[in-house]
Each structure stands twice: as C-alpha cells, then as structure tokens.
Motif scaffolding. Structure first.
Motif, PDB file in Angstrom:
ATOM      1  N   THR A 219      31.597  79.332  21.992  1.00 37.43           N
ATOM      2  CA  THR A 219      31.247  78.370  23.039  1.00 37.43           C
ATOM      3  C   THR A 219      30.135  78.920  23.929  1.00 37.43           C
ATOM      4  OG1 THR A 219      33.513  77.515  23.007  1.00 37.43           O
ATOM      5  CG2 THR A 219      32.180  76.980  24.947  1.00 37.43           C
ATOM      6  N   SER A 220      30.246  80.208  24.302  1.00 34.34           N
ATOM      7  CA  SER A 220      29.215  80.848  25.113  1.00 34.34           C
ATOM      8  C   SER A 220      27.871  80.827  24.390  1.00 34.34           C
ATOM      9  CB  SER A 220      29.621  82.293  25.424  1.00 34.34           C
ATOM     10  OG  SER A 220      28.554  82.996  26.035  1.00 34.34           O
ATOM     11  N   LEU A 221      27.872  81.210  23.123  1.00 36.63           N
ATOM     12  CA  LEU A 221      26.636  81.241  22.342  1.00 36.63           C
ATOM     13  C   LEU A 221      25.991  79.857  22.251  1.00 36.63           C
ATOM     14  CD1 LEU A 221      27.842  83.644  19.520  1.00 36.63           C
ATOM     15  CD2 LEU A 221      25.838  84.060  20.955  1.00 36.63           C
ATOM     16  N   VAL A 222      26.794  78.852  21.951  1.00 38.50           N
ATOM     17  CA  VAL A 222      26.274  77.485  21.792  1.00 38.50           C
ATOM     18  C   VAL A 222      25.731  76.962  23.116  1.00 38.50           C
ATOM     19  CG1 VAL A 222      26.950  75.092  21.295  1.00 38.50           C
ATOM     20  CG2 VAL A 222      27.653  76.933  19.753  1.00 38.50           C
ATOM     21  N   GLU A 223      26.467  77.150  24.194  1.00 40.22           N
ATOM     22  CA  GLU A 223      26.037  76.626  25.494  1.00 40.22           C
ATOM     23  C   GLU A 223      24.794  77.348  26.017  1.00 40.22           C
ATOM     24  OE1 GLU A 223      29.319  76.620  28.213  1.00 40.22           O
ATOM     25  OE2 GLU A 223      30.387  75.026  27.145  1.00 40.22           O
ATOM     26  N   VAL A 224      24.769  78.667  25.893  1.00 41.26           N
ATOM     27  CA  VAL A 224      23.619  79.434  26.386  1.00 41.26           C
ATOM     28  C   VAL A 224      22.380  79.152  25.526  1.00 41.26           C
ATOM     29  CG1 VAL A 224      22.686  81.765  26.746  1.00 41.26           C
ATOM     30  CG2 VAL A 224      25.016  81.213  27.480  1.00 41.26           C
ATOM     31  N   ALA A 225      22.537  79.094  24.208  1.00 38.09           N
ATOM     32  CA  ALA A 225      21.394  78.802  23.328  1.00 38.09           C
ATOM     33  C   ALA A 225      20.789  77.445  23.655  1.00 38.09           C
ATOM     34  CB  ALA A 225      21.831  78.855  21.865  1.00 38.09           C
ATOM     35  N   ASN A 226      21.621  76.447  23.788  1.00 34.77           N
ATOM     36  CA  ASN A 226      21.117  75.109  24.116  1.00 34.77           C
ATOM     37  C   ASN A 226      20.518  75.088  25.517  1.00 34.77           C
ATOM     38  OD1 ASN A 226      21.708  72.960  21.886  1.00 34.77           O
ATOM     39  ND2 ASN A 226      23.481  74.321  21.870  1.00 34.77           N
ATOM     40  N   GLY A 227      21.126  75.849  26.448  1.00 33.10           N
ATOM     41  CA  GLY A 227      20.576  75.969  27.800  1.00 33.10           C
ATOM     42  C   GLY A 227      19.208  76.625  27.803  1.00 33.10           C
ATOM     43  N   ALA A 228      18.956  77.484  26.803  1.00 32.67           N
ATOM     44  CA  ALA A 228      17.664  78.165  26.678  1.00 32.67           C
ATOM     45  C   ALA A 228      16.680  77.369  25.815  1.00 32.67           C
ATOM     46  CB  ALA A 228      17.873  79.558  26.084  1.00 32.67           C
ATOM     47  N   GLY A 229      17.086  76.167  25.411  1.00 28.33           N
ATOM     48  CA  GLY A 229      16.186  75.285  24.674  1.00 28.33           C
ATOM     49  C   GLY A 229      16.237  75.400  23.167  1.00 28.33           C
ATOM     50  N   LEU A 230      17.244  76.098  22.632  1.00 28.74           N
ATOM     51  CA  LEU A 230      17.368  76.250  21.175  1.00 28.74           C
ATOM     52  C   LEU A 230      18.558  75.427  20.677  1.00 28.74           C
ATOM     53  CD1 LEU A 230      16.554  77.641  18.513  1.00 28.74           C
ATOM     54  CD2 LEU A 230      18.013  79.570  19.162  1.00 28.74           C
ATOM     55  N   LYS A 231      18.279  74.452  19.842  1.00 33.36           N
ATOM     56  CA  LYS A 231      19.323  73.572  19.297  1.00 33.36           C
ATOM     57  C   LYS A 231      20.285  74.396  18.433  1.00 33.36           C
ATOM     58  CE  LYS A 231      19.816  69.287  16.666  1.00 33.36           C
ATOM     59  NZ  LYS A 231      19.099  68.291  15.824  1.00 33.36           N
ATOM     60  N   THR A 232      21.541  74.475  18.849  1.00 38.72           N
ATOM     61  CA  THR A 232      22.490  75.407  18.213  1.00 38.72           C
ATOM     62  C   THR A 232      23.884  74.804  18.121  1.00 38.72           C
ATOM     63  OG1 THR A 232      21.261  77.299  19.109  1.00 38.72           O
ATOM     64  CG2 THR A 232      23.521  77.726  18.409  1.00 38.72           C
ATOM     65  N   SER A 233      24.558  75.066  17.011  1.00 42.05           N
ATOM     66  CA  SER A 233      25.985  74.760  16.849  1.00 42.05           C
ATOM     67  C   SER A 233      26.630  75.961  16.170  1.00 42.05           C
ATOM     68  CB  SER A 233      26.188  73.490  16.012  1.00 42.05           C
ATOM     69  OG  SER A 233      25.616  73.660  14.722  1.00 42.05           O
ATOM     70  N   ALA A 234      27.957  75.968  16.084  1.00 42.77           N
ATOM     71  CA  ALA A 234      28.657  77.117  15.496  1.00 42.77           C
ATOM     72  C   ALA A 234      29.821  76.664  14.644  1.00 42.77           C
ATOM     73  CB  ALA A 234      29.157  78.056  16.597  1.00 42.77           C
ATOM     74  N   LEU A 235      30.093  77.430  13.600  1.00 42.46           N
ATOM     75  CA  LEU A 235      31.328  77.280  12.829  1.00 42.46           C
ATOM     76  C   LEU A 235      32.152  78.541  13.055  1.00 42.46           C
ATOM     77  CD1 LEU A 235      30.114  75.875   9.368  1.00 42.46           C
ATOM     78  CD2 LEU A 235      30.919  74.595  11.364  1.00 42.46           C
ATOM     79  N   ILE A 236      33.438  78.366  13.308  1.00 41.27           N
ATOM     80  CA  ILE A 236      34.354  79.504  13.357  1.00 41.27           C
ATOM     81  C   ILE A 236      35.006  79.589  11.981  1.00 41.27           C
ATOM     82  CG2 ILE A 236      36.417  80.464  14.440  1.00 41.27           C
ATOM     83  CD1 ILE A 236      35.616  79.122  17.023  1.00 41.27           C
ATOM     84  N   THR A 237      34.841  80.738  11.319  1.00 42.65           N
ATOM     85  CA  THR A 237      35.312  80.886   9.942  1.00 42.65           C
ATOM     86  C   THR A 237      36.276  82.063   9.824  1.00 42.65           C
ATOM     87  OG1 THR A 237      33.461  82.301   9.232  1.00 42.65           O
ATOM     88  CG2 THR A 237      33.125  79.924   9.098  1.00 42.65           C
ATOM     89  N   GLY A 238      37.169  81.971   8.858  1.00 47.12           N
ATOM     90  CA  GLY A 238      38.259  82.928   8.714  1.00 47.12           C
ATOM     91  C   GLY A 238      37.843  84.241   8.063  1.00 47.12           C
ATOM     92  N   MET A 239      38.333  85.352   8.624  1.00 53.01           N
ATOM     93  CA  MET A 239      38.060  86.678   8.075  1.00 53.01           C
ATOM     94  C   MET A 239      39.364  87.466   8.000  1.00 53.01           C
ATOM     95  SD  MET A 239      35.984  88.867   6.741  1.00 53.01           S
ATOM     96  CE  MET A 239      34.529  87.875   6.560  1.00 53.01           C
ATOM     97  N   ASN A 240      40.430  86.808   7.480  1.00 54.60           N
ATOM     98  CA  ASN A 240      41.694  87.501   7.230  1.00 54.60           C
ATOM     99  C   ASN A 240      41.759  88.034   5.795  1.00 54.60           C
ATOM    100  OD1 ASN A 240      43.101  87.619   9.662  1.00 54.60           O
ATOM    101  ND2 ASN A 240      43.767  85.502   9.483  1.00 54.60           N
TER     102      ASN A 240
END
Length: 439
Positions: A219-240
């Motif tokens: 959430t931090s990465l997506v919000e800060v990236a978009n706040g800095a003008g870079l269109k960004t989304s994220a997927l949370i993926t499993g690493m078990n």
C-alpha cells in the motif's frame, strides 16, 4: 537548516517539509551529512514513521540525487516490475521478454541477491559474455533494438539510496516501510518509467512473512509511487514455497529458458508471471483490460516470440547468439550431483522456504558479505512443490555442489526444510490480492 535540526524535528515527531528533506538528501550525497547523522535520521524514521507527503518528498529527492533516464524517444510505452524478493523467483527473466514481445519497452534495472533471496543480476551474470552493467549507450541500444534489457543499477542512478541503504543495513533500520518505499521507488523513478507493477512477496521465504506487513508495504509503495507521478499497482504473491523448481543462479536461468521455450513451466511460476504481465500490459495501455493483457501475454509466450526476444536481448548485451537453443552448453553447472531422498511415503505438506534459500547461499550461490563473489554453477533443482505425492526414497530435490561435503550439508538443510505427511494439504493461492491506487 542544519542536519541535526532536521533530525531533531523527526525525532520529536514533527513533520518535515519537502525542502528540509531535499536539503538533507543533498547533504547525504555531498558528504555534508555524516554517517552518524544518516543513521540517526533512519532510526527516527523507523521509530516515528513518515506521512505519505514526507515519503513522496523523500522518494523524489533521492530520485533527483543523480541521473534520471529519459525514454521519450522510444516509439512505445515504458514499463517495469519490481519484486521484493524470494526463493526461486526468476520471474523477471521471462516477464521482460513477454511484455516486450507485446510492444512495450522494459528497461529493467535489477539488484543482486540479498540475504537468503536470489538476485536477478547474479542470475544474468551466469550467462557467458553477458554485460549486466553496461554504459548508458549500450543499455539504450539494447532496449531500442530488442524491447527489453535486464541490467544492474548504474553508478549515478539514485546515489543517495546507495549511501543511505549501506548505513541502514548495519544500523538495524532496514525494516522501516517509508525507507524501503523510498529506496525501491527512487531507483524506479530515476529509470524514467511511465508505469510500474510491484510483486510484493509474503510467506516463510519472503522478507515480509506476515500478510499484514506485506499489505502495509504494498500500500505504501502504490500510494507513494502514484503520489510521485508514477502509475503503479501491486500484486501480493505467496512465498511459502519456492516459486520455481530451481534455486540458484545458472539453474534458474536454465529453468527460465525451459519456461520460455515451453519445455517445462512450473504451474505457480506460470500463474505469477502471466498475472504480472497482464497487469503491466494493462498499465502500459497496450491491453484494454487485465483479461486482454493475459491473452496477449499467453500468445507471446506460446508463439515463441518471448523466447526470441530473450535470445536477442542476451546477444545485444554480449551473450551467445544461440543461447536459447544451447543454454545447457553455455551455463556452468557444478560437478557433484546429490539427490535428497524422501524419508517416507506421503505428500509434501510444507516447505521452510527461507532454509532452501540459505542452503543455496551456503553452497556459494549467494553472499554472506557484500564483497563476496557468487558461484553461479551451484544450486538446487527439481524442488518438489507443496502437495506433491512422494514415495520413500524419491528425490525431494537435486543438489549441485562443488564438493561432496558441501553437497551433503545442503542436502541436510533441504531435507530439514521439507515436511512430508499422510494427507495432501490444501492448495495455497499464488496470487493473494491486488493493491490499486484507489484501494
């Protein structure tokens, strides 16, 4: 303002304005801010956090501390992906050529291994002749001619991040979400991207073991990236569990070539790679929806276009022209092979993924100190996934080592990392959730 006054404000939980943050970062690069002052500021941020506006200001100041690349002369959209790291995570090697084969440009600036996780740059270095840290002219030429280039961070890209990170690494301040966010995004913004997709790993093989922490970071990465003008989304993926059935450097490159050519595709790896490709193609405007992006990515992979792009990229950066066709002949592989037999009949019920990564590092396939060299030839292959049915004596994995003693030690680690039980476990999701700019 004096550096100590800026530190005092953050220590006292008062917000910093963009000018103060820019001044501090400028001092980090010039040397006017001492190592002790960087450490004090990092600890103040770790303990007191940062607002979104502060994190955006820090990210932009770190971006502007060095070169900012400009790709405006390219005839298509410029996009990239960043992963927070895991075990058997060779996604970048397939993802960049898949997306490039669909018409986007992917100047992928990657890192080396960190802790128990593998680094994309170390994997590419296992290809003979491949120039993983080219000058800007060669980097631009490779991107323009092939659509993608997987390289390492150039000397003057976000230099403030290099200094801040090296100090965070030895002062117990690595875990700060605002500092992680600024570290990742300053480099991506300096790379001149128009859109970015993040792969935030969660599980026992990731830096973020808990879902809550992974969601906070994403959430931090997506919000800060978009706040800095870079269109960004994220997927949370499993690493078990390891993402690919191989962990190491050359062995993961071989796995990627098998994936691109269709010889073998690990199911979870396929799902994560195609989901990220769909996300990137949609963000870049090449696909009208994620569903259409998924279709385009599948076509690029199954037609062989993605494999062709990968081969041309390797050649453009100094590697063998027939690498895709003859990868096994070019890639180094350690001479000692040792299977890890299952102690009993049953199903693989769980894998302590971090321990598999640690076993690769112990073989020489990773670093325990930044200055260590990496042995590209060692690694682990044929890692069985969670849910696989095994017979007693059937290999859970295959170790490649330089010597018998190293092989035995790695086999013991892998055996301890695997749990085999009487009931097949329920399948864990590879894609856990999507984080968009609007929640």
């Amino acid at each position: 303002m004096l550096p100590q006054e800026i530190i005092r404000k953050k220590r006292d939980r008062r917000p910093l304005d963009a000018g103060e943050i820019a001044e501090f970062v400028k001092g980090v690069v010039s040397g006017a801010v001492s190592e002790g002052q960087v450490a004090a500021m990092a600890m103040a941020v770790l303990l007191n956090g940062m607002s979104r506006d502060e994190a955006v200001a820090l990210t932009l100041a770190m971006r502007d501390s060095g070169d900012v690349l400009d790709w405006s002369d390219l005839p298509g959209p410029v996009t990239d992906k960043h992963s927070t790291g895991g075990v058997g995570d060779n996604v970048s090697l397939m993802l960049a050529p898949i997306v490039a084969a669909c018409g986007a440009y992917v100047p992928m600036i990657s890192g080396r291994g960190l802790g128990h996780t593998g680094g994309t740059l170390d994997k590419m270095d296992s290809i003979p002749g491949y120039v993983s840290q080219p000058d800007n002219a060669l980097f631009r030429k490779a991107v323009l001619e092939t659509g993608c280039a997987i390289i390492g961070q150039t000397a003057n890209l976000a230099p403030a991040d290099k200094r801040i990170y090296s100090i965070r690494d030895v002062t117990g301040t690595v875990e700060s979400v605002p500092l992680i966010t600024a570290s990742i995004l300053s480099k991506k913004l300096a790379a001149g991207l128009q859109s970015l997709v993040l792969d935030v790993k969660v599980g026992n093989g990731a830096f973020m073991a808990k879902s809550r922490d992974a969601t906070e970071l994403a959430t931090s990465l997506v919000e800060v990236a978009n706040g800095a003008g870079l269109k960004t989304s994220a997927l949370i993926t499993g690493m078990n569990e390891p993402l690919a059935s191989a962990a190491g450097n050359a062995v993961e490159v071989a796995n990627a070539v098998d994936f691109l050519t269709g010889r073998w595709r690990d199911p979870r790896l396929l799902e994560v790679t195609l989901s990220l490709a769909a996300e990137m193609l949609h963000a870049a405007g090449i696909a009208a929806s994620n569903q259409q992006g998924l279709q385009r990515a599948n076509e690029a992979l199954d037609s062989g276009k993605a494999a062709e792009v990968f081969g041309r990229m390797v050649a453009a950066l100094g590697g063998p022209r027939d690498f895709v066709e003859k990868a096994d002949a070019y890639l180094p592989r350690a001479a000692v092979e040792l299977p890890v037999p299952s102690p009993t009949d049953g199903f693989v019920t769980a894998i302590e993924t971090r321990d598999v990564g640690v076993a690769v590092v112990a073989l020489g396939g990773g670093r325990t100190r930044p200055q260590d060299s990496v042995d590209h030839a060692v690694g682990i292959t044929r890692l069985l996934p969670v849910g696989h049915e095994v017979k007693r004596g059937e290999p859970l994995a295959l170790i490649y080592a330089r010597g018998e003693v190293d092989a035995q030690a790695a086999a013991a680690k892998v055996l301890a990392a695997y749990q085999v039980g009487g009931r097949r476990p329920s399948r864990q999701k590879a894609i856990i959730r999507r984080i968009s700019p609007h929640g």
